[in-house]
Design a protein around this motif. Structure first.
Motif, PDB file in Angstrom:
ATOM      1  N   LEU A 225      12.832   4.207  -1.920  1.00 33.94           N
ATOM      2  CA  LEU A 225      12.573   3.800  -3.298  1.00 33.94           C
ATOM      3  C   LEU A 225      12.827   4.947  -4.262  1.00 33.94           C
ATOM      4  O   LEU A 225      13.406   4.757  -5.340  1.00 33.94           O
ATOM      5  CB  LEU A 225      11.142   3.298  -3.450  1.00 33.94           C
ATOM      6  N   GLY A 226      12.393   6.145  -3.880  1.00 35.40           N
ATOM      7  CA  GLY A 226      12.597   7.313  -4.723  1.00 35.40           C
ATOM      8  C   GLY A 226      11.918   7.172  -6.068  1.00 35.40           C
ATOM      9  O   GLY A 226      10.762   6.762  -6.143  1.00 35.40           O
ATOM     10  N   LYS A 227      12.648   7.456  -7.142  1.00 32.80           N
ATOM     11  CA  LYS A 227      12.088   7.392  -8.486  1.00 32.80           C
ATOM     12  C   LYS A 227      12.364   6.059  -9.177  1.00 32.80           C
ATOM     13  O   LYS A 227      11.971   5.860 -10.323  1.00 32.80           O
ATOM     14  CB  LYS A 227      12.654   8.539  -9.337  1.00 32.80           C
TER      15      LYS A 227
ATOM     16  N   SER B 203       0.828  -1.207   0.000  1.00 28.33           N
ATOM     17  CA  SER B 203       0.000   0.000   0.000  1.00 28.33           C
ATOM     18  C   SER B 203       0.860   1.253   0.000  1.00 28.33           C
ATOM     19  O   SER B 203       0.480   2.273  -0.587  1.00 28.33           O
ATOM     20  CB  SER B 203      -0.944   0.002   1.205  1.00 28.33           C
ATOM     21  N   ALA B 204       2.027   1.190   0.641  1.00 28.33           N
ATOM     22  CA  ALA B 204       2.911   2.353   0.666  1.00 28.33           C
ATOM     23  C   ALA B 204       3.298   2.770  -0.744  1.00 28.33           C
ATOM     24  O   ALA B 204       3.244   3.950  -1.095  1.00 28.33           O
ATOM     25  CB  ALA B 204       4.159   2.027   1.486  1.00 28.33           C
ATOM     26  N   ILE B 205       3.647   1.793  -1.562  1.00 25.64           N
ATOM     27  CA  ILE B 205       4.083   2.103  -2.926  1.00 25.64           C
ATOM     28  C   ILE B 205       2.899   2.467  -3.809  1.00 25.64           C
ATOM     29  O   ILE B 205       2.966   3.427  -4.587  1.00 25.64           O
ATOM     30  CB  ILE B 205       4.873   0.913  -3.504  1.00 25.64           C
ATOM     31  N   HIS B 206       1.802   1.728  -3.699  1.00 29.19           N
ATOM     32  CA  HIS B 206       0.614   2.065  -4.496  1.00 29.19           C
ATOM     33  C   HIS B 206       0.122   3.474  -4.192  1.00 29.19           C
ATOM     34  O   HIS B 206      -0.330   4.192  -5.089  1.00 29.19           O
ATOM     35  CB  HIS B 206      -0.502   1.061  -4.223  1.00 29.19           C
ATOM     36  N   LYS B 207       0.201   3.854  -2.926  1.00 32.17           N
ATOM     37  CA  LYS B 207      -0.316   5.163  -2.523  1.00 32.17           C
ATOM     38  C   LYS B 207       0.592   6.300  -2.973  1.00 32.17           C
ATOM     39  O   LYS B 207       0.107   7.373  -3.364  1.00 32.17           O
ATOM     40  CB  LYS B 207      -0.477   5.204  -0.997  1.00 32.17           C
TER      41      LYS B 207
ATOM     42  N   ASP C  51       4.408   3.213  10.237  1.00 35.67           N
ATOM     43  CA  ASP C  51       5.288   4.362  10.017  1.00 35.67           C
ATOM     44  C   ASP C  51       6.493   4.016   9.143  1.00 35.67           C
ATOM     45  O   ASP C  51       7.198   4.911   8.677  1.00 35.67           O
ATOM     46  CB  ASP C  51       5.742   4.972  11.342  1.00 35.67           C
ATOM     47  N   GLU C  52       6.736   2.723   8.893  1.00 41.38           N
ATOM     48  CA  GLU C  52       7.835   2.353   8.008  1.00 41.38           C
ATOM     49  C   GLU C  52       7.520   2.707   6.556  1.00 41.38           C
ATOM     50  O   GLU C  52       8.431   2.870   5.735  1.00 41.38           O
ATOM     51  CB  GLU C  52       8.136   0.851   8.111  1.00 41.38           C
ATOM     52  N   ARG C  53       6.250   2.850   6.245  1.00 47.98           N
ATOM     53  CA  ARG C  53       5.856   3.101   4.860  1.00 47.98           C
ATOM     54  C   ARG C  53       6.503   4.367   4.305  1.00 47.98           C
ATOM     55  O   ARG C  53       6.947   4.404   3.161  1.00 47.98           O
ATOM     56  CB  ARG C  53       4.332   3.188   4.751  1.00 47.98           C
ATOM     57  N   GLU C  54       6.558   5.419   5.124  1.00 41.36           N
ATOM     58  CA  GLU C  54       7.129   6.692   4.666  1.00 41.36           C
ATOM     59  C   GLU C  54       8.600   6.532   4.309  1.00 41.36           C
ATOM     60  O   GLU C  54       9.067   7.034   3.284  1.00 41.36           O
ATOM     61  CB  GLU C  54       6.964   7.753   5.753  1.00 41.36           C
ATOM     62  N   ARG C  55       9.344   5.814   5.136  1.00 44.56           N
ATOM     63  CA  ARG C  55      10.775   5.619   4.879  1.00 44.56           C
ATOM     64  C   ARG C  55      11.004   4.701   3.683  1.00 44.56           C
ATOM     65  O   ARG C  55      11.935   4.902   2.891  1.00 44.56           O
ATOM     66  CB  ARG C  55      11.450   5.059   6.129  1.00 44.56           C
ATOM     67  N   LEU C  56      10.163   3.695   3.544  1.00 42.73           N
ATOM     68  CA  LEU C  56      10.287   2.780   2.417  1.00 42.73           C
ATOM     69  C   LEU C  56      10.089   3.517   1.099  1.00 42.73           C
ATOM     70  O   LEU C  56      10.879   3.348   0.159  1.00 42.73           O
ATOM     71  CB  LEU C  56       9.261   1.648   2.576  1.00 42.73           C
ATOM     72  N   VAL C  57       9.071   4.351   1.034  1.00 39.48           N
ATOM     73  CA  VAL C  57       8.798   5.121  -0.184  1.00 39.48           C
ATOM     74  C   VAL C  57       9.917   6.124  -0.460  1.00 39.48           C
ATOM     75  O   VAL C  57      10.339   6.313  -1.604  1.00 39.48           O
ATOM     76  CB  VAL C  57       7.439   5.837  -0.059  1.00 39.48           C
ATOM     77  N   LYS C  58      10.434   6.745   0.587  1.00 37.85           N
ATOM     78  CA  LYS C  58      11.528   7.701   0.427  1.00 37.85           C
ATOM     79  C   LYS C  58      12.760   7.011  -0.133  1.00 37.85           C
ATOM     80  O   LYS C  58      13.451   7.538  -1.020  1.00 37.85           O
ATOM     81  CB  LYS C  58      11.850   8.359   1.766  1.00 37.85           C
TER      82      LYS C  58
ATOM     83  N   GLN D  73      25.357  -9.329 -17.523  1.00 39.08           N
ATOM     84  CA  GLN D  73      24.410  -8.607 -18.373  1.00 39.08           C
ATOM     85  C   GLN D  73      23.053  -8.501 -17.698  1.00 39.08           C
ATOM     86  O   GLN D  73      22.362  -7.486 -17.847  1.00 39.08           O
ATOM     87  CB  GLN D  73      24.283  -9.310 -19.727  1.00 39.08           C
ATOM     88  N   HIS D  74      22.682  -9.534 -16.934  1.00 37.81           N
ATOM     89  CA  HIS D  74      21.402  -9.491 -16.238  1.00 37.81           C
ATOM     90  C   HIS D  74      21.350  -8.335 -15.228  1.00 37.81           C
ATOM     91  O   HIS D  74      20.292  -7.739 -15.017  1.00 37.81           O
ATOM     92  CB  HIS D  74      21.151 -10.810 -15.511  1.00 37.81           C
ATOM     93  N   SER D  75      22.471  -8.043 -14.611  1.00 37.40           N
ATOM     94  CA  SER D  75      22.483  -6.974 -13.604  1.00 37.40           C
ATOM     95  C   SER D  75      22.626  -5.590 -14.221  1.00 37.40           C
ATOM     96  O   SER D  75      22.305  -4.584 -13.569  1.00 37.40           O
ATOM     97  CB  SER D  75      23.612  -7.203 -12.600  1.00 37.40           C
ATOM     98  N   MET D  76      23.067  -5.506 -15.475  1.00 35.55           N
ATOM     99  CA  MET D  76      23.282  -4.200 -16.098  1.00 35.55           C
ATOM    100  C   MET D  76      21.995  -3.392 -16.228  1.00 35.55           C
ATOM    101  O   MET D  76      22.014  -2.162 -16.171  1.00 35.55           O
ATOM    102  CB  MET D  76      23.911  -4.369 -17.488  1.00 35.55           C
ATOM    103  N   ARG D  77      20.875  -4.064 -16.388  1.00 36.18           N
ATOM    104  CA  ARG D  77      19.613  -3.344 -16.537  1.00 36.18           C
ATOM    105  C   ARG D  77      19.271  -2.536 -15.288  1.00 36.18           C
ATOM    106  O   ARG D  77      18.474  -1.596 -15.332  1.00 36.18           O
ATOM    107  CB  ARG D  77      18.477  -4.315 -16.879  1.00 36.18           C
ATOM    108  N   PHE D  78      19.902  -2.883 -14.157  1.00 34.18           N
ATOM    109  CA  PHE D  78      19.622  -2.189 -12.897  1.00 34.18           C
ATOM    110  C   PHE D  78      20.723  -1.207 -12.504  1.00 34.18           C
ATOM    111  O   PHE D  78      20.675  -0.642 -11.413  1.00 34.18           O
ATOM    112  CB  PHE D  78      19.447  -3.229 -11.779  1.00 34.18           C
ATOM    113  N   TYR D  79      21.682  -1.007 -13.379  1.00 34.95           N
ATOM    114  CA  TYR D  79      22.813  -0.146 -13.041  1.00 34.95           C
ATOM    115  C   TYR D  79      22.336   1.273 -12.703  1.00 34.95           C
ATOM    116  O   TYR D  79      21.684   1.936 -13.522  1.00 34.95           O
ATOM    117  CB  TYR D  79      23.808  -0.110 -14.195  1.00 34.95           C
ATOM    118  N   ASN D  80      22.663   1.735 -11.511  1.00 41.42           N
ATOM    119  CA  ASN D  80      22.231   3.050 -11.005  1.00 41.42           C
ATOM    120  C   ASN D  80      20.710   3.206 -11.007  1.00 41.42           C
ATOM    121  O   ASN D  80      20.190   4.328 -11.017  1.00 41.42           O
ATOM    122  CB  ASN D  80      22.851   4.188 -11.827  1.00 41.42           C
ATOM    123  N   ARG D  81      20.005   2.084 -10.992  1.00 43.84           N
ATOM    124  CA  ARG D  81      18.544   2.130 -11.039  1.00 43.84           C
ATOM    125  C   ARG D  81      17.908   1.250  -9.965  1.00 43.84           C
ATOM    126  O   ARG D  81      16.761   0.830 -10.084  1.00 43.84           O
ATOM    127  CB  ARG D  81      18.057   1.702 -12.441  1.00 43.84           C
ATOM    128  N   VAL D  82      18.658   0.959  -8.914  1.00 46.71           N
ATOM    129  CA  VAL D  82      18.152   0.150  -7.807  1.00 46.71           C
ATOM    130  C   VAL D  82      18.362   0.918  -6.510  1.00 46.71           C
ATOM    131  O   VAL D  82      19.396   1.563  -6.311  1.00 46.71           O
ATOM    132  CB  VAL D  82      18.842  -1.236  -7.766  1.00 46.71           C
TER     133      VAL D  82
END
Length: 246
Positions: A156-158, A90-94, A147-154, A125-134
Motif C-alpha cells: 500500500l505504501g503512502k 487491522s493491518a491498515i488501521h495499525k 503474516d500477510e499484513r506486513e506485506r499488504l501494508v508495504k 476521467q474516473h480513472s484519472m484521479r488514481f493516476y500514479n496513486r494506486v
C-alpha cells in the motif's frame, strides 16, 4: 447501544452504517462477505466493523461490532466478526494512523481489473484521479494469515488505494466519506475499463502530463465540494431506508 457510547462514537456508527447501505445500493456487495471498517473516535487501537452474517442492507449503527487489532470484541458483545476482515483491515488501521476508514470489495468489475496484467488504465476521467496513486498487492490466498499484513501494508505504501490482484479493491481515507468516494469512482473506473476493452478496439491514452494534472485537480476538488455529495447521499438514505440510524 446509543446510551452506552459517546456522541462522537454514535455519529461515527451512523456514518459507517450509511456507507454499508450505500454499498448495497450501488451493488458493491458480495453476499455477507467483505467489510468496511472505521476507527473508533478517541481510540487509536479499536475499530468498528460489520457483524458476520448480516447483509449490508441489514447493517445499522447499533449492530456494528467494536474490535481490537486482534479481532477481539472490545466489550461483552455476542456478535462476532469474520477473521478475514480484521486481518486486512487491522493491518491498515495499525500501520496508517492517517486512515480511519477502510473499504474492501469483491465486485465483478473490480476483480476483473485486478486480474488484468496492466491493472487500472488511465483511459477515463474516473480513472484519472488514481493516476500514479494506486498500489497493487499480489494474491496470497484467502486473507487469514497474519503474516500477510506486513506485506499488504508495504505494498500500500503512502497511497490510499490498493488493488488486490485476483481478489478485489480496497480504498481508505481519513473519513467514511473519503473512503466511499474513492471506492465509488474506482469501481466506476473499472466498469468503464471493461466496457472500453471489451471489443479490442484501439484506446485513446491521454498524455502523462494531462493525467497527472487531472489527478491533482481531483485531489483539490473537495475545496469546492465540501462534502456536499456525502450529505446528499445521507439525505437519500434518510428518505429511503432510515433504519441505518437505529
Amino acid at each position: 447501544m446509543r446510551s452506552r457510547v459517546s456522541a462522537e462514537e454514535w455519529a461515527a456508527r451512523e456514518d459507517l452504517a450509511a456507507c454499508y447501505r450505500l454499498a448495497a445500493h450501488y451493488r458493491m456487495t458480495d453476499m455477507i462477505y467483505n467489510h468496511i471498517s472505521l476507527r473508533v473516535p478517541g481510540h487509536d487501537d479499536q475499530f468498528l466493523i460489520n457483524h458476520f452474517g448480516l447483509l449490508y442492507e441489514e447493517v445499522s449503527a447499533s449492530n456494528l461490532v467494536k474490535v481490537d487489532f486482534d479481532g477481539n470484541p472490545v466489550e461483552d458483545d455476542p456478535l462476532d466478526v469474520n477473521p478475514a476482515g480484521f486481518v486486512i483491515h487491522s493491518a491498515i488501521h495499525k500501520a496508517r494512523h492517517d486512515l480511519h476508514c477502510v473499504f474492501h470489495t469483491h465486485t465483478r468489475a473490480g476483480v476483473a481489473v485486478s486480474a488484468q496484467e496492466e491493472g487500472l488504465l488511465a483511459i477515463s476521467q474516473h480513472s484519472m484521479r488514481f493516476y500514479n496513486r494506486v498500489s497493487y498487492h499480489g494474491y496470497e490466498g484467502i486473507a487469514l494469515d497474519l503474516d500477510e499484513r506486513e506485506r499488504l501494508v508495504k505494498n500500500l505504501g503512502k497511497n490510499n488505494v490498493l488493488i488486490l490482484r485476483n481478489h478485489g479493491l480496497l480504498t481508505a481515507g481519513p473519513t467514511v466519506r473519503s473512503a466511499f468516494e474513492e471506492m465509488y469512482y474506482l469501481e466506476m473506473a473499472c466498469q468503464i475499463q471493461l466496457d472500453a476493452t471489451s471489443r479490442n478496439a484501439p484506446l485513446v491514452h491521454p498524455p502523462q502530463e494531462v493525467c497527472e494534472h487531472a489527478a491533482i485537480q481531483f485531489a483539490k476538488s473537495n475545496e469546492f465540494i465540501k462534502d456536499r455529495d456525502w450529505h446528499a447521499l445521507r439525505r437519500m438514505l434518510d428518505r429511503r431506508e432510515p433504519s441505518y440510524r437505529e
